[in-house]
Design an enzyme around this catalytic site. Structure first.
Site, PDB file in Angstrom:
ATOM      1  N   HIS A   1      28.396 -24.455  18.780  1.00  0.00           N
ATOM      2  CA  HIS A   1      28.831 -25.261  17.442  1.00  0.00           C
ATOM      3  C   HIS A   1      28.499 -24.556  16.233  1.00  0.00           C
ATOM      4  O   HIS A   1      29.075 -24.665  15.206  1.00  0.00           O
ATOM      5  CB  HIS A   1      27.907 -26.571  17.631  1.00  0.00           C
TER       6      HIS A   1
ATOM      7  N   CYS B   1      47.661 -23.133  20.047  1.00  0.00           N
ATOM      8  CA  CYS B   1      46.584 -23.145  19.208  1.00  0.00           C
ATOM      9  C   CYS B   1      45.271 -22.421  19.564  1.00  0.00           C
ATOM     10  O   CYS B   1      44.277 -23.034  18.921  1.00  0.00           O
ATOM     11  CB  CYS B   1      46.342 -24.708  18.959  1.00  0.00           C
TER      12      CYS B   1
HETATM   13  C1  PEP Z   1      41.763 -24.265  23.361  1.00  0.00           C
HETATM   14  O1  PEP Z   1      41.162 -24.388  24.655  1.00  0.00           O
HETATM   15  O2  PEP Z   1      42.649 -23.059  23.312  1.00  0.00           O
HETATM   16  C2  PEP Z   1      41.708 -25.088  22.313  1.00  0.00           C
HETATM   17  C3  PEP Z   1      42.325 -24.954  21.044  1.00  0.00           C
HETATM   18  O3  PEP Z   1      40.479 -25.980  22.443  1.00  0.00           O
HETATM   19  P1  PEP Z   1      38.962 -25.866  22.009  1.00  0.00           P
HETATM   20  O4  PEP Z   1      38.986 -24.278  21.879  1.00  0.00           O
HETATM   21  O5  PEP Z   1      38.534 -26.740  21.092  1.00  0.00           O
HETATM   22  O6  PEP Z   1      38.521 -25.902  23.706  1.00  0.00           O
END
Ligand code: PEP
Ligand code: MG
Length: 747
Positions: A364, A677
């Protein structure tokens, strides 16, 4: 219990203290100390070896070995008996050194004449500074009492070293904590920063290792321990209704605070002439040395509890408070073993950089550091022991390198790098309002990832065309209790206000795995990344999800709304989640609240299974966003949190790219909007390849938009696509080398 050995050792400590108080320069002082020890131990030889650099020990003073070998004889960590003592942080006590395992003959010292060898690590708070050795001609094994006495002396030498007693004219040592040091860690957030050290928890400084009134020291120790016990009992009382884990830690504290063994050892140290503070620190040091060798996680945690307790005791004894009352230096760079997201947010943007001894890329704290765009280096061994408040420091988040007290050449090179980065930023700023259109006329939509209010100013500053991923869990993670619906409504409304009509994709709560809410019972799962997380929690315990959906609808207040569900592994999960959205809308309609002008509901594709969902899923889902961080870890079966394996497989591996191409084809077949993303979207070469295989929306950290856009605008996607396909035809494992080669030639 004061026997003759104790008296002898106290006498020695008193003489050491006189030496400390004397006028002698560093080297003379150290020479005198070896002489005093040899005399007191009735040994022919006493030598002090100190670390010259990370893995070289140097003979810095000796009584009995050839004087010309001082500062000449060196050995590597682990080499010879001295090197072994330093490496394993363990005493070596042998009557017959030449036949002991690891013995190395060093002709320049003339040491073949000595048979017995006793080597003691000189350590302070778990950090080994050198080795103290006594040797004698007769083949004898030193008694447990003599070993103990010498350990006490080694502790005092460590303290003296720390206080700079051997520094100055004719110095035996470059002053500790004054040398420049290069430390390597891992990248948590890119960027370079120059500033001054700010220790999150400053070390307690003990200035009086030796005391001459043991009775008074004992009294001081007992008073301090009593105060500590009362404090722990009070904390326990206050936490009776609190969470179980905290109670367990406090119970462990109480156990240690009342531990007879701990007390007895400290009392013995005092009887030998140490001050109360030095006795506490000696025990702490040994606990730390044990900590680094214990494999059992539970035991390590208990030793860490003991460490914390010792710190509290030291603070009571020295009257130094936790914060030290000091003020932040200019351009503060935060140094900590670890830090929670809440504490980090409190420092906020005042920090120029962060260096963590532990930490992890997905922690975090790392998420917050990224949101605040503060360069972060994690896993930086020794940084909390090497750095002192106010030290000059340079942090290279790109390379994961930290320069502590850097010398002139490093300072110059580093400043050049910062200047170059500033130039690049200027270049990016000049294309900020231009679209990401490639040389062959393809338009790529660049949006940003966000999660905290602190991210929002970047929407304008970076040139992002919207928010492609708003990680709503961050707001839950940085608090110590569940936020209320009204708070969420206000927050989401502010996000939409700040977006000025640009699209914001709100991802519903993605908790579990590495993201554990402090106020929710932690689940003890064997494999949390594959466990009860994200939408699985949302569907099984729909209360929080419903509150969140309601807050989103209310925050939209008649504006367009986009909601995305994380970690959908099969069609049914999406259907069930979508049904929750519809129910929420229905409820809000009945309550007479304004409904969103438009509503898009999508899913994250983070498990390979979803790529093979029925055609109907692709037709029904509002849009898909590939969560590359998770998808990649499942595709390669390589934990994204595990430093050992997380970099093992290249994103540009042809198998992974082919898999993503397949998803692109399926989405193109059904007209399903697709974006990417994960972190890779913000890496220019990766972003280029993703665009080349057909992804037209990339969501990334705001700071990556400039570099990605700059590369896209200089590239021809058709050509890159061909390079990728040719590399695959040739059977290459990763297309990276071919794409880099192409870019070099194209420039
Ligand atoms: C991912 O898993 O690529 C994502 C964007 O979500 P997080 O990194 O928050 O798990
Ligand atoms: Mg994910």
């Amino acid at each position: 219990m004061v026997d003759s050995t104790e008296t002898e050792s106290r006498k020695l400590l008193r003489r050491l203290r006189e030496t400390m108080a004397g006028e002698e320069a560093g080297q003379e002082r150290l020479n005198r100390i070896t002489h005093l020890i040899a005399d007191s131990m009735v040994a022919e030889v006493c030598s002090v070896y100190l670390f010259r650099d990370e893995d070289t020990l140097e003979l810095c003073a000796t009584e009995g070995l050839a004087p010309e070998s001082v500062h000449q004889t060196r050995m590597r960590l682990g080499e010879g008996l001295v090197g072994r003592v330093a490496k394993y942080k363990k005493v070596v006590n042998t009557p017959d050194a030449p036949s002991a395992k690891g013995f190395r003959y060093m002709p320049e010292t003339g040491e073949e004449r000595y048979s017995s060898f006793l080597g003691i690590p000189i350590q302070r708070l778990g950090e080994t500074l050198g080795v103290l050795v006594v040797q004698s001609r007769d083949a004898r094994k030193y008694s447990a009492d003599e070993v103990y006495g010498l350990e006490v002396v080694a502790m005092v030498i460590a303290e003296m070293t720390e206080l700079g007693a051997f520094v100055g004219e004719g110095a035996a040592l470059s002053p500790l904590h004054q040398q420049s040091v290069l430390l390597r860690g891992g990248t948590g957030q890119e960027g370079a920063a120059e500033g001054h050290v700010w220790l999150h928890e400053p070390r307690v400084v003990v200035t009086n290792p030796i005391a001459d009134d043991p009775a008074r020291e004992l009294e001081r120790l007992n008073e301090a321990v009593e105060e500590l016990r009362v404090g722990v009992d009070k904390m326990l009382e206050m936490s009776q209704n609190g969470d179980k884990e905290q109670l367990q830690v406090l119970e462990a504290y109480r156990m240690f605070a009342n531990s007879k063994g701990w007390m007895r050892r400290m009392e013995e140290d005092i009887a030998r002439g140490l001050s109360a503070e030095a006795a506490v620190e000696k025990e702490q040091s040994q606990a730390r040395a044990r900590m680094s060798q214990v494999a059992d996680a539970y035991l390590r945690e208990r030793l860490a509890d003991l460490d914390d307790l010792s710190n509290r005791l030291l603070r009571i004894l020295t009257g130094q408070s936790a914060g030290g009352g000091a003020e932040l230096p200019p351009d503060p760079i935060l140094i900590a073993r670890n830090i929670g997201p809440g504490d980090l947010l409190e420092y906020g943007r005042s920090l120029k950089g962060i260096v963590l001894e532990e930490g992890s890329v997905g922690s975090h704290a790392a998420i917050v550091a990224r949101a605040l765009a503060i360069p972060l280096v994690v896993h930086t061994d020794r940084v909390t022991t090497e750095a002192l408040n106010g030290d000059h420091i340079m942090v290279d988040g790109d390379q994961g390198v930290v320069h502590l007290r850097p010398d002139e050449t490093v300072v110059k090179a580093f400043r050049d790098k910062i200047a170059m980065q500033a130039k690049a930023q200027e270049r990016y700023a000049s294309i900020r309002d231009k679209p990401a259109v490639t040389l062959d006329g393809k338009r790529v939509n660049l949006v940003m990832n966000a999660g905290l209010m602190a991210d929002l100013p970047s929407l304008d500053g970076s040139g992002a065309e919207g928010v492609g991923l708003f990680r709503t869990e961050l707001q839950f993670l940085v608090r110590n209790k569940m936020p209320k619906r009204s708070e969420l409504v206000a927050l989401y409304a502010r996000v939409l206000d700040a977006a000025h009509g640009k699209r914001v994709v709100f991802r519903t709560l993605d908790i579990g795995s590495d993201k554990v809410l402090p106020y929710m019972n932690p689940q003890d799962e064997p494999n949390p990344a594959l466990g009860w997380r994200a939408i699985r929690v949302g569907l099984d315990k729909p209360g929080v999800m419903r509150m969140q959906l309601q807050a989103l609808v209310r925050a939209a207040n008649g504006r367009p709304l986009t909601v995305m569900f994380p970690f959908v592994a099969q069609f049914d999960e999406y259907r069930a989640a979508k049904a929750e959205v519809e129910k929420t809308i229905e409820r809000e309609r009945i309550l007479g609240h304004p409904l969103p002008e438009t509503l898009e509901v999508g899913a994250m594709l983070e498990t390979p299974s979803l790529a093979y969902a029925p055609q109907k899923f692709f037709e029904e889902v509002g849009f898909l966003s590939i969560g590359g961080n998770d998808l990649k870890q499942f595709f390669f079966a390589a934990d994204r949190e595990n430093e050992r394996v997380r970099r093992r497989y290249d994103t540009l591996n042809v198998s992974f790219l082919s898999f993503i191409e397949r998803i692109v084809e399926r989405c193109n077949g059904t007209g399903t909007p697709l974006s990417f993303c994960g972190e890779d979207a913000g890496r220019p070469i990766e972003a280029l390849c993703l665009a080349a295989i057909g992804i037209r929306t990339l969501s990334m950290r705001p700071a990556s938009i400039g570099p990605v856009k700059s590369l896209l605008r200089r590239s021809n996607l058709d050509e890159v696509k061909k390079v990728i396909h040719d590399a695959r035809e040739r059977g290459e494992q990763s297309v990276r080398a071919s794409v880099m080669e192409y870019l070099r030639n194209a420039d």
